[in-house]
Scaffold this active site. Structure first.
Site, short mmCIF file in Angstrom:
data_model
loop_
_atom_site.label_atom_id
_atom_site.label_comp_id
_atom_site.label_asym_id
_atom_site.label_seq_id
_atom_site.Cartn_x
_atom_site.Cartn_y
_atom_site.Cartn_z
N GLU A 194 98.72 89.66 36.36
CA GLU A 194 99.73 90.47 36.65
C GLU A 194 100.12 90.64 38.23
OE1 GLU A 194 101.86 94.27 35.17
OE2 GLU A 194 99.74 94.68 35.78
N TRP A 195 101.09 89.92 38.62
CA TRP A 195 101.65 89.92 40.00
C TRP A 195 102.36 91.18 40.04
CZ3 TRP A 195 105.36 86.68 43.25
CH2 TRP A 195 105.31 87.24 44.74
N ARG A 196 101.75 92.19 40.77
CA ARG A 196 102.73 93.27 40.93
C ARG A 196 103.61 93.09 42.29
NH1 ARG A 196 100.98 98.54 39.28
NH2 ARG A 196 102.57 99.33 41.20
N ARG A 208 107.27 97.03 39.47
CA ARG A 208 107.17 98.31 38.83
C ARG A 208 107.92 99.33 39.84
NH1 ARG A 208 106.61 98.21 34.64
NH2 ARG A 208 104.35 97.48 34.31
N HIS A 250 105.97 103.80 30.72
CA HIS A 250 104.92 104.65 31.07
C HIS A 250 104.88 106.06 31.10
CE1 HIS A 250 103.78 100.62 32.62
NE2 HIS A 250 102.68 100.96 32.92
N LYS A 254 104.97 97.52 25.45
CA LYS A 254 103.80 97.90 26.09
C LYS A 254 104.26 99.56 26.35
CE LYS A 254 101.36 98.10 30.44
NZ LYS A 254 101.33 97.61 31.90
N SER A 308 95.34 98.41 40.08
CA SER A 308 96.62 98.77 39.79
C SER A 308 97.04 100.00 39.00
CB SER A 308 97.44 97.71 39.11
OG SER A 308 97.17 97.53 37.85
N GLN A 317 91.10 101.57 35.30
CA GLN A 317 90.87 100.16 35.13
C GLN A 317 89.19 99.84 35.12
OE1 GLN A 317 93.53 97.83 37.44
NE2 GLN A 317 95.07 98.04 35.99
#
EC number: 4.2.1.10
Length: 255
Positions: free
Chosen positions: A50-52, A86, A146, A173, A235, A239
């Site tokens: 996942e490229w933020r 994001r 989120h 998600k 991120s 995690q």
């Protein structure tokens, strides 16, 4: 002949995966470090990244974003690429209006290397239209939301899920923050209930923070299709490392 990337895509979208796909976030700020991170993921045979993009120091330059995407093409031939912008209200680094956000989605839609685009459901007025536009460019969409302050009660979680489901995205998600272990249990039960109700719609759920760590390794049991782990920088809170997650997922699967 189906390649590795397509096999991974099919496993997620057709819901026939057993062990969740492990996705590694790339959170570096400059292009050289970003490209190096992609290379490291490639060398470690990571399934998805996942490229933020919100963390990229050149986020205001579409051409610089295109440059990075073109530069990592060889590294992403055998792994899925999730492109994520994001926003600050959803835990990211940038404050952008809807027009700018859609422009950033358009850059990804044009790219040959992007597989999924993360669309924040409540950051655009008409998420269904935004997602339909992305689909026109043959890209898949993860629609996300989120909750960083709490884990909503079950009726609220289902209401959020229905809003996300109705957008027509390929994957839903939902990430929440637990205050106690009961919050984590509620998220896991919600995940299981949703998968029973909509078995053909891929789902990602995360209970964040240290308390929610268990939610990152039980996808095979409860129904979460992708889990996030790290090779380096995190991120999101809670995690684990990719190596640890892979080992745990393998143990659970064999059991």
């Amino acid at each position: 002949m189906i390649n590795v990337k397509q096999e991974l895509m099919n496993k997620i979208l057709k819901g026939d995966h057993e062990v969740p796909i492990i996705c590694v976030p790339i959170v570096e700020k400059n292009k050289d470090d970003i490209i190096a991170a992609f290379k490291e993921c490639y060398e470690n045979k990571i399934e998805a990244v996942e490229w933020r993009v919100d963390l990229y120091e050149e986020i205001n330059s579409p051409n610089e974003i295109r440059y990075v995407l073109e530069a990592v093409e060889d590294y992403t031939r055998d792994m899925l690429l999730i492109y994520t912008v994001r926003t600050k209200q959803q835990g990211g680094e940038i404050e952008v209006d809807e027009s700018k956000l859609i422009d950033l989605y358009d850059v990804a839609s044009e790219s040959q290397v992007v597989d999924f685009i993360d669309v924040e459901c409540f950051s655009v007025k008409s998420p269904g239209k935004v997602i339909a536009r992305i689909h026109e460019n043959d890209k898949k969409v993860i629609v996300s939301h989120h909750e960083f302050l709490e884990t909503p009660e079950e009726p609220v979680l289902f209401h959020i899920y229905e809003d996300l489901f109705q957008t027509g995205a390929d994957i839903v998600k939902i990430a929440v923050m637990p205050k106690n272990s009961n919050d984590v249990v509620r998220l896991l039960k919600f995940t299981c209930d949703v998968k029973e109700k909509n078995p053909n719609k891929p789902l990602i759920t995360i209970s964040m923070g240290k308390l929610g760590t268990i939610s990152r390794i039980t996808g095979e049991i409860f129904g979460s299709a992708i889990t996030f782990a790290t090779l380096g920088k995190k991120s999101a809170p809670g995690q684990l490392t990719q190596e640890n997650v892979k080992e745990i997922l393998d143990v659970i699967h064999k059991a």
